[in-house]
Scaffold this motif. Sequence first.
Motif, mmCIF file in Angstrom:
data_model
loop_
_atom_site.group_PDB
_atom_site.id
_atom_site.type_symbol
_atom_site.label_atom_id
_atom_site.label_comp_id
_atom_site.label_asym_id
_atom_site.label_seq_id
_atom_site.Cartn_x
_atom_site.Cartn_y
_atom_site.Cartn_z
ATOM 1 N N THR A 149 4.139 1.247 -2.755
ATOM 2 C CA THR A 149 4.342 2.356 -1.813
ATOM 3 C C THR A 149 3.848 2.017 -0.408
ATOM 4 O O THR A 149 4.144 2.739 0.532
ATOM 5 N N PHE A 150 3.119 0.922 -0.293
ATOM 6 C CA PHE A 150 2.641 0.499 1.025
ATOM 7 C C PHE A 150 3.519 -0.584 1.651
ATOM 8 O O PHE A 150 3.169 -1.163 2.663
ATOM 9 N N THR A 151 4.678 -0.869 1.043
ATOM 10 C CA THR A 151 5.585 -1.878 1.594
ATOM 11 C C THR A 151 6.387 -1.283 2.748
ATOM 12 O O THR A 151 6.601 -0.063 2.815
ATOM 13 N N ARG B 36 8.587 2.360 3.481
ATOM 14 C CA ARG B 36 8.106 3.502 2.706
ATOM 15 C C ARG B 36 7.198 4.369 3.565
ATOM 16 O O ARG B 36 6.589 3.917 4.525
ATOM 17 N N LEU C 140 4.192 5.774 3.064
ATOM 18 C CA LEU C 140 2.766 5.437 3.189
ATOM 19 C C LEU C 140 2.545 4.226 4.085
ATOM 20 O O LEU C 140 1.533 4.151 4.782
ATOM 21 N N HIS C 141 3.475 3.289 4.092
ATOM 22 C CA HIS C 141 3.374 2.156 5.011
ATOM 23 C C HIS C 141 3.427 2.658 6.450
ATOM 24 O O HIS C 141 2.623 2.265 7.289
ATOM 25 N N PHE D 252 0.114 4.658 7.303
ATOM 26 C CA PHE D 252 -1.114 3.876 7.463
ATOM 27 C C PHE D 252 -1.007 2.742 8.483
ATOM 28 O O PHE D 252 -1.980 2.356 9.085
ATOM 29 N N PHE D 253 0.190 2.175 8.623
ATOM 30 C CA PHE D 253 0.330 1.003 9.471
ATOM 31 C C PHE D 253 1.242 1.228 10.674
ATOM 32 O O PHE D 253 1.518 0.298 11.419
#
Length: 128
Positions: A115-117, A120, A122-123, A126-127
Motif C-alpha cells: 500500500t506504500f508503493t 497508491r 498511502l504512498h 506519506f511521501f
Amino acid sequence: MDYKYLMYLHLVTVVPCFFIGTMLLLIKKGTYIHINFGRIYMILMVITAVITLFMPAEVGPRFLNHFGYIHSFSFLTIYTVPTAYRAIKKGNVKSHKRKMVLLYFGAILIAGGFTFTPGRYLHQLFFG
C-alpha cells in the motif's frame, strides 16, 4: 464511484489489526487476553478483507476489470481466518499458529507494504 469511503473504512479496520496482531504474536498464548483479542483480530481481519473486495485495483493489471494482485491477500484472509479458528477449536495448535502467522505476515505486513508503493493513496499521503 468514489471508493474513498471504503478505503477509510478499510484503514479503520486494518490499522488496529496491525497492533493487535503484533501484540498477539508477542504475548503468552492461550491466555484470556490472547483468546479475546484473537477473536477481535479475526473479526476485524474478515471485515477488512470483505471491504477490500469492493475496492477496485488502482495499480497494475486487473482481472474482470476490478481485481488486482493485492486482492489475493483478501482471499487469503477469507480462507485463513475460518480455517485457523476451526484448527484451534479442534485442538490443532500447530495448524492454528501456522495459519495465524501466515495471515499476519501475508495480509498485514506484505499487503500493507504494497500500500506504500507509488500510485497508491498511502504512498501519496506519506511521501507526497
